[in-house]
Design a protein around this motif. Structure first.
Motif, PDB file in Angstrom:
ATOM      1  N   PRO A  86       0.832  -1.214   0.000  1.00 44.18           N
ATOM      2  CA  PRO A  86       0.000   0.000   0.000  1.00 44.18           C
ATOM      3  C   PRO A  86       0.866   1.264   0.000  1.00 44.18           C
ATOM      4  N   LEU A  87       0.670   2.083  -1.010  1.00 51.01           N
ATOM      5  CA  LEU A  87       1.499   3.281  -1.171  1.00 51.01           C
ATOM      6  C   LEU A  87       1.197   4.343  -0.109  1.00 51.01           C
ATOM      7  N   HIS A  88       0.013   4.305   0.487  1.00 50.81           N
ATOM      8  CA  HIS A  88      -0.318   5.318   1.490  1.00 50.81           C
ATOM      9  C   HIS A  88       0.537   5.173   2.754  1.00 50.81           C
ATOM     10  N   ARG A  89       1.217   4.046   2.896  1.00 57.41           N
ATOM     11  CA  ARG A  89       2.085   3.849   4.072  1.00 57.41           C
ATOM     12  C   ARG A  89       3.456   4.499   3.903  1.00 57.41           C
ATOM     13  N   ASP A 138      10.882   6.585   1.489  1.00 54.56           N
ATOM     14  CA  ASP A 138      10.205   6.296   2.745  1.00 54.56           C
ATOM     15  C   ASP A 138      11.134   6.646   3.901  1.00 54.56           C
TER      16      ASP A 138
END
Length: 163
Positions: A86-89, A138
């Protein structure tokens, strides 16, 4: 002291071999032209080449290269998992890394190492403030990323080049 005709022997060899490969040099004339270019290109570009600092600890440099290679492999795996997940993480961030290094060549090596490691890209080396600007895919804890770059890459480079 550098040789007057071949200030960058590896560059000369590379130019000659690339010339021979690209032109499919089958004649003596083409090989001679390649040899002329192999001498001329490094001589004409000499003012643009920085003088690299002396490698003081070559064995530590080999160890450093091994660490960088391992970091590249593990970072590839981590980035692949992050992109598939999940990219929202993700917590992308621009991070300023204050540098203890003052040699422009070694700073460029550091910036290159950071960019070679997937998930981070060196944006700029500010030589007025001696700060490396890094974009991280990230970075939930930017100070931890700064410590990691300084401990894992900058400190060994300072020791390898004694600067």
């Amino acid at each position: 002291m550098r040789h007057k005709v071949f200030p960058r022997p590896f560059l000369s060899l590379t130019v000659f071999l690339l010339w021979a490969a690209i032109t499919n040099a089958a004649s003596i004339a083409m090989l001679l032209l390649g040899a002329l270019l192999a001498v001329a290109v490094p001589l004409l570009s000499r003012p643009f080449w920085p003088e690299p600092p002396r490698l003081v600890r070559p064995w530590q440099a080999l160890r450093f290269l091994g660490i960088v290679a391992i970091d590249i492999v593990t970072a590839n795996w981590r980035v692949a998992r992050q992109v598939i997940g999940p990219l929202h993480r993700l917590a992308p961030a621009f991070v300023e890394v204050p540098l203890d290094l003052r040699d422009p060549f070694v700073c460029t090596v550091l910036a290159s190492v950071v960019s070679l490691t997937p998930g981070t890209v060196s944006i700029d080396v500010d030589q007025l403030r001696w700060i490396l600007l890094v974009h991280a895919l990230d970075a939930p804890d930017p100070p931890a990323l700064v410590r990691e770059i300084k401990d894992r890459y900058e400190t060994p480079l300072k020791e390898i080049f004694a600067c």
